[in-house]
Design a protein around this motif. Structure first.
Motif, PDB file in Angstrom:
ATOM      1  N   LEU A 174      82.431  37.499  40.812  1.00  9.75           N
ATOM      2  CA  LEU A 174      82.351  38.480  39.731  1.00  9.75           C
ATOM      3  C   LEU A 174      83.017  39.799  40.086  1.00  9.75           C
ATOM      4  O   LEU A 174      83.191  40.658  39.224  1.00  9.75           O
ATOM      5  CB  LEU A 174      80.881  38.748  39.368  1.00  9.75           C
ATOM      6  N   LEU A 175      83.396  39.957  41.372  1.00  6.41           N
ATOM      7  CA  LEU A 175      83.892  41.252  41.857  1.00  6.41           C
ATOM      8  C   LEU A 175      85.239  41.124  42.542  1.00  6.41           C
ATOM      9  O   LEU A 175      85.642  40.043  42.974  1.00  6.41           O
ATOM     10  CB  LEU A 175      82.901  41.858  42.862  1.00  6.41           C
ATOM     11  N   CYS A 176      85.895  42.259  42.652  1.00 11.20           N
ATOM     12  CA  CYS A 176      87.056  42.364  43.547  1.00 11.20           C
ATOM     13  C   CYS A 176      87.096  43.797  44.085  1.00 11.20           C
ATOM     14  O   CYS A 176      87.061  44.756  43.310  1.00 11.20           O
ATOM     15  CB  CYS A 176      88.367  41.997  42.857  1.00 11.20           C
ATOM     16  N   PHE A 177      87.108  43.924  45.392  1.00  9.65           N
ATOM     17  CA  PHE A 177      87.267  45.250  46.002  1.00  9.65           C
ATOM     18  C   PHE A 177      88.724  45.684  45.851  1.00  9.65           C
ATOM     19  O   PHE A 177      89.019  46.841  45.590  1.00  9.65           O
ATOM     20  CB  PHE A 177      86.859  45.212  47.474  1.00  9.65           C
ATOM     21  N   VAL A 178      89.601  44.723  46.053  1.00 12.79           N
ATOM     22  CA  VAL A 178      91.020  44.928  45.732  1.00 12.79           C
ATOM     23  C   VAL A 178      91.358  43.920  44.646  1.00 12.79           C
ATOM     24  O   VAL A 178      91.133  42.717  44.813  1.00 12.79           O
ATOM     25  CB  VAL A 178      91.918  44.712  46.960  1.00 12.79           C
ATOM     26  N   CYS A 179      91.851  44.420  43.522  1.00  7.92           N
ATOM     27  CA  CYS A 179      92.157  43.528  42.397  1.00  7.92           C
ATOM     28  C   CYS A 179      93.663  43.340  42.264  1.00  7.92           C
ATOM     29  O   CYS A 179      94.450  44.216  42.671  1.00  7.92           O
ATOM     30  CB  CYS A 179      91.577  44.097  41.107  1.00  7.92           C
ATOM     31  N   LYS A 180      94.056  42.217  41.706  1.00 10.58           N
ATOM     32  CA  LYS A 180      95.479  41.911  41.544  1.00 10.58           C
ATOM     33  C   LYS A 180      96.179  43.055  40.807  1.00 10.58           C
ATOM     34  O   LYS A 180      95.722  43.502  39.750  1.00 10.58           O
ATOM     35  CB  LYS A 180      95.638  40.604  40.770  1.00 10.58           C
ATOM     36  N   GLY A 181      97.296  43.537  41.382  1.00 14.82           N
ATOM     37  CA  GLY A 181      98.052  44.640  40.791  1.00 14.82           C
ATOM     38  C   GLY A 181      97.707  45.995  41.380  1.00 14.82           C
ATOM     39  O   GLY A 181      98.416  46.976  41.115  1.00 14.82           O
ATOM     40  N   ASP A 182      96.622  46.088  42.181  1.00 13.93           N
ATOM     41  CA  ASP A 182      96.251  47.366  42.789  1.00 13.93           C
ATOM     42  C   ASP A 182      97.284  47.799  43.822  1.00 13.93           C
ATOM     43  O   ASP A 182      97.861  46.972  44.548  1.00 13.93           O
ATOM     44  CB  ASP A 182      94.889  47.264  43.496  1.00 13.93           C
ATOM     45  N   ILE A 183      97.511  49.094  43.885  1.00 17.89           N
ATOM     46  CA  ILE A 183      98.347  49.675  44.941  1.00 17.89           C
ATOM     47  C   ILE A 183      97.448  49.946  46.134  1.00 17.89           C
ATOM     48  O   ILE A 183      96.424  50.634  46.019  1.00 17.89           O
ATOM     49  CB  ILE A 183      99.026  50.977  44.482  1.00 17.89           C
ATOM     50  N   VAL A 184      97.805  49.397  47.292  1.00 17.83           N
ATOM     51  CA  VAL A 184      96.982  49.534  48.490  1.00 17.83           C
ATOM     52  C   VAL A 184      97.838  50.029  49.653  1.00 17.83           C
ATOM     53  O   VAL A 184      99.076  49.997  49.605  1.00 17.83           O
ATOM     54  CB  VAL A 184      96.338  48.186  48.870  1.00 17.83           C
ATOM     55  N   THR A 185      97.156  50.473  50.702  1.00 21.02           N
ATOM     56  CA  THR A 185      97.822  50.859  51.940  1.00 21.02           C
ATOM     57  C   THR A 185      97.724  49.712  52.925  1.00 21.02           C
ATOM     58  O   THR A 185      96.624  49.225  53.218  1.00 21.02           O
ATOM     59  CB  THR A 185      97.181  52.114  52.553  1.00 21.02           C
ATOM     60  N   ILE A 186      98.862  49.265  53.413  1.00 18.58           N
ATOM     61  CA  ILE A 186      98.916  48.177  54.385  1.00 18.58           C
ATOM     62  C   ILE A 186      98.899  48.779  55.788  1.00 18.58           C
ATOM     63  O   ILE A 186      99.737  49.630  56.117  1.00 18.58           O
ATOM     64  CB  ILE A 186     100.172  47.310  54.201  1.00 18.58           C
ATOM     65  N   HIS A 187      97.945  48.346  56.597  1.00 17.45           N
ATOM     66  CA  HIS A 187      97.848  48.812  57.985  1.00 17.45           C
ATOM     67  C   HIS A 187      98.289  47.679  58.909  1.00 17.45           C
ATOM     68  O   HIS A 187      97.948  46.522  58.695  1.00 17.45           O
ATOM     69  CB  HIS A 187      96.411  49.207  58.324  1.00 17.45           C
ATOM     70  N   ALA A 188      98.998  48.048  59.964  1.00 14.72           N
ATOM     71  CA  ALA A 188      99.421  47.059  60.965  1.00 14.72           C
ATOM     72  C   ALA A 188      99.513  47.746  62.319  1.00 14.72           C
ATOM     73  O   ALA A 188      99.896  48.925  62.405  1.00 14.72           O
ATOM     74  CB  ALA A 188     100.763  46.443  60.591  1.00 14.72           C
ATOM     75  N   ASP A 189      99.122  47.046  63.382  1.00 15.42           N
ATOM     76  CA  ASP A 189      99.224  47.557  64.749  1.00 15.42           C
ATOM     77  C   ASP A 189     100.417  46.911  65.420  1.00 15.42           C
ATOM     78  O   ASP A 189     100.495  45.681  65.540  1.00 15.42           O
ATOM     79  CB  ASP A 189      97.960  47.250  65.547  1.00 15.42           C
ATOM     80  N   ILE A 190     101.355  47.733  65.875  1.00 16.16           N
ATOM     81  CA  ILE A 190     102.545  47.239  66.582  1.00 16.16           C
ATOM     82  C   ILE A 190     102.644  47.982  67.910  1.00 16.16           C
ATOM     83  O   ILE A 190     102.886  49.186  67.948  1.00 16.16           O
ATOM     84  CB  ILE A 190     103.821  47.467  65.758  1.00 16.16           C
ATOM     85  N   GLY A 191     102.420  47.258  68.976  1.00 14.64           N
ATOM     86  CA  GLY A 191     102.505  47.861  70.308  1.00 14.64           C
ATOM     87  C   GLY A 191     101.546  49.019  70.501  1.00 14.64           C
ATOM     88  O   GLY A 191     101.895  50.006  71.165  1.00 14.64           O
ATOM     89  N   GLY A 192     100.349  48.923  69.908  1.00 13.02           N
ATOM     90  CA  GLY A 192      99.368  49.983  70.060  1.00 13.02           C
ATOM     91  C   GLY A 192      99.577  51.140  69.097  1.00 13.02           C
ATOM     92  O   GLY A 192      98.806  52.096  69.108  1.00 13.02           O
ATOM     93  N   ILE A 193     100.591  51.052  68.280  1.00 11.78           N
ATOM     94  CA  ILE A 193     100.863  52.104  67.289  1.00 11.78           C
ATOM     95  C   ILE A 193     100.523  51.560  65.899  1.00 11.78           C
ATOM     96  O   ILE A 193     100.950  50.465  65.525  1.00 11.78           O
ATOM     97  CB  ILE A 193     102.342  52.534  67.337  1.00 11.78           C
ATOM     98  N   GLU A 194      99.765  52.336  65.134  1.00  5.99           N
ATOM     99  CA  GLU A 194      99.402  51.899  63.794  1.00  5.99           C
ATOM    100  C   GLU A 194     100.478  52.297  62.799  1.00  5.99           C
ATOM    101  O   GLU A 194     100.881  53.461  62.722  1.00  5.99           O
ATOM    102  CB  GLU A 194      98.058  52.485  63.350  1.00  5.99           C
ATOM    103  N   ILE A 195     100.932  51.310  62.045  1.00  5.29           N
ATOM    104  CA  ILE A 195     101.941  51.527  61.018  1.00  5.29           C
ATOM    105  C   ILE A 195     101.280  51.402  59.654  1.00  5.29           C
ATOM    106  O   ILE A 195     100.473  50.507  59.420  1.00  5.29           O
ATOM    107  CB  ILE A 195     103.090  50.497  61.138  1.00  5.29           C
ATOM    108  N   LYS A 196     101.634  52.309  58.747  1.00  2.53           N
ATOM    109  CA  LYS A 196     101.105  52.260  57.388  1.00  2.53           C
ATOM    110  C   LYS A 196     102.248  52.190  56.396  1.00  2.53           C
ATOM    111  O   LYS A 196     103.271  52.841  56.568  1.00  2.53           O
ATOM    112  CB  LYS A 196     100.256  53.496  57.076  1.00  2.53           C
ATOM    113  N   THR A 197     102.061  51.401  55.368  1.00  3.06           N
ATOM    114  CA  THR A 197     103.039  51.343  54.297  1.00  3.06           C
ATOM    115  C   THR A 197     102.321  50.977  53.004  1.00  3.06           C
ATOM    116  O   THR A 197     101.173  50.523  53.019  1.00  3.06           O
ATOM    117  CB  THR A 197     104.159  50.326  54.606  1.00  3.06           C
ATOM    118  N   SER A 198     102.984  51.156  51.903  1.00  2.00           N
ATOM    119  CA  SER A 198     102.378  50.875  50.601  1.00  2.00           C
ATOM    120  C   SER A 198     102.651  49.433  50.187  1.00  2.00           C
ATOM    121  O   SER A 198     103.668  48.828  50.571  1.00  2.00           O
ATOM    122  CB  SER A 198     102.949  51.832  49.557  1.00  2.00           C
TER     123      SER A 198
END
Length: 236
Positions: A174-198
């Motif tokens: 019945l729920l979605c914390f993130v719903c289809k079509g939402d703009i979110v921030t993507i987090h990723a760790d690369i070599g101990g450095i956190e990368i963020k993108t939309s």
């Protein structure tokens, strides 16, 4: 002659008062015996059935017919039930007095209850949930067909995907914390450095679920785990 009538009236008053008091004593004793028998039946069932790890055991004896006379039992009442009955939601308990041939069958309702988050009122689609929209209640585990939430904090911030009735259990679909079509921030760790993108969510998802997200910069779809209504994380 008047004194005789007065004496007669006093005698009658004493007799009526005594009868009423005697009747009240008998009624109180009967109520005490009903309570005692019901408690013995409930306690017996509790000792025979163990609650599951994620639930609590609810036990309640059904009212005893007022027409049934329960005799006092100096040796104490005894309770018993068949193994088959103890596996049912309605357990038939036999109460008997060891000092006589008296016995009584008593129905005891048993339920394994768990905390469940339900809607406090009717909710429209696409509504972000707040603490005033939901409440926690105890429900019989056997009446629930789908997975539910146990804690209110698990659903705060999520959005409704469809209309929800008042007092309806809240389930993940019945729920979605993130719903289809939402703009979110993507987090990723690369070599101990956190990368963020939309990115843009390509699927609905709840906390801890993995969904497809399109990276706005590269326009590539990646699988990411939902962390909040606005954040997902990619494991590289």
């Amino acid at each position: 002659m008047k004194k005789f009538r007065d004496l007669n009236q006093i005698t009658k008053f004493i007799f009526i008062t005594g009868a009423l008091l005697c009747g009240q004593v008998v009624a109180d004793e009967t109520d005490n015996l009903r309570t005692q028998v019901s408690t013995i039946a409930e306690d017996y069932v509790r000792t025979q059935i163990s609650a599951q790890a994620d639930s609590q055991l609810s036990v309640q004896a059904m009212p005893i017919d007022e027409r049934i006379q329960i005799p006092a039992c100096d040796g104490g009442y005894q309770a018993s039930a068949s193994s088959n009955s103890l596996q049912q939601s309605n357990v038939t308990v036999r109460i008997n007095c060891a000092m006589s041939d008296w016995y009584l069958y008593l129905m005891v309702k048993v339920a394994q209850t768990i905390p469940v988050v339900i809607a406090s009122n009717a909710l429209s689609p696409n509504v972000p949930l707040t603490s005033s929209d939901v409440q926690q209640v105890e429900m019989d585990k056997n009446t629930l067909r789908n997975s539910t939430f146990a804690d209110i904090t698990e659903v705060i911030g999520a959005r409704t995907k469809r209309r929800i009735r008042a007092y309806q259990p809240i389930t993940p679909e019945l729920l979605c914390f993130v719903c289809k079509g939402d703009i979110v921030t993507i987090h990723a760790d690369i070599g101990g450095i956190e990368i963020k993108t939309s990115g843009t969510a390509m699927q609905d998802g709840n906390i801890g679920e993995q969904i497809q997200v399109k990276n706005t910069r590269s326009e590539r779809n990646v699988f990411a785990t939902v962390q909040s209504p606005s954040d997902v994380r990619v494991n590289l």
